[in-house]
Design a protein around this motif. Structure first.
Motif, PDB file in Angstrom:
ATOM      1  N   PRO A  17     116.128  40.661 -48.416  1.00  0.00           N
ATOM      2  CA  PRO A  17     115.989  40.544 -50.009  1.00  0.00           C
ATOM      3  C   PRO A  17     114.856  39.831 -50.334  1.00  0.00           C
ATOM      4  O   PRO A  17     113.990  40.021 -51.228  1.00  0.00           O
ATOM      5  CB  PRO A  17     117.326  39.791 -50.469  1.00  0.00           C
ATOM      6  N   GLU A  18     114.078  38.706 -49.430  1.00  0.00           N
ATOM      7  CA  GLU A  18     112.990  37.881 -49.993  1.00  0.00           C
ATOM      8  C   GLU A  18     111.746  38.817 -50.052  1.00  0.00           C
ATOM      9  O   GLU A  18     110.773  38.490 -50.714  1.00  0.00           O
ATOM     10  CB  GLU A  18     112.646  37.031 -49.049  1.00  0.00           C
ATOM     11  N   GLN A  19     111.672  39.962 -49.199  1.00  0.00           N
ATOM     12  CA  GLN A  19     110.627  41.017 -49.393  1.00  0.00           C
ATOM     13  C   GLN A  19     110.795  42.319 -49.870  1.00  0.00           C
ATOM     14  O   GLN A  19     110.176  43.235 -49.921  1.00  0.00           O
ATOM     15  CB  GLN A  19     110.176  41.104 -47.939  1.00  0.00           C
ATOM     16  N   ASP A  20     112.236  42.736 -50.355  1.00  0.00           N
ATOM     17  CA  ASP A  20     112.966  43.931 -50.703  1.00  0.00           C
ATOM     18  C   ASP A  20     112.441  44.915 -50.071  1.00  0.00           C
ATOM     19  O   ASP A  20     111.863  46.024 -50.281  1.00  0.00           O
ATOM     20  CB  ASP A  20     112.381  44.118 -52.312  1.00  0.00           C
TER      21      ASP A  20
END
Length: 149
Positions: free
Chosen positions: A37-40
């Motif tokens: 999620p932090e880099q999608d």
């Protein structure tokens, strides 16, 4: 010192179509498919069945400058080398699944080899090394360094 290459990143257009190709047509194992999620993005790792070596990280192109390298990560040279314990079994199965071979099988001093394209056009060697051979050495004079389109 002991080091090893764990993953090789392969730029792909779409995670799911790449997973489909590698797991259905090449029979690779899906090692991991997890969302970051932090880099999608997703962390998608595949490897040949029963492999204990390097695996492939399927990395979706996330920028326009990365997209132009999909299918041409090495400028048209053979990019990856898939060693088989039974060349003809795998060759026949791959051709039956529609995998395109751009160089027909041939016997070389180190084993049997043919060149195929992955779903995006990257070139691979399918090879079976002779029983007296180990993986081709890291020697620029070795025949594996002189192959490629």
């Amino acid at each position: 010192m002991k080091q090893s290459i764990v993953h090789i990143a392969l730029v792909v257009k779409d995670y799911d179509e790449a997973i489909e190709f590698y797991t259905k047509k090449l029979k690779f194992d899906l090692i991991e498919d997890s969302y970051q999620p932090e880099q999608d993005k997703r962390w998608v790792v595949v490897a040949p069945p029963n492999s204990t070596g390097t695996s492939i990280l399927l990395a979706r192109a996330s920028k326009p400058e990365q997209e132009k390298f999909i299918g041409n990560q090495t400028g048209g040279r053979v990019f990856l080398f898939l060693n088989s314990d039974n060349f003809w079994r795998d060759y026949k199965e791959m051709t039956s699944k529609g995998i395109e071979f751009v160089r027909e099988p041939k016997k070389a001093d180190y084993g049997t080899v043919a060149v195929f394209k992955d779903l995006y056009g990257n070139l691979w060697d399918l090879l079976e090394l002779n029983s007296d051979q180990t993986a081709p050495s890291i020697d620029p004079n070795h025949p594996s360094f002189n192959r490629g389109a």
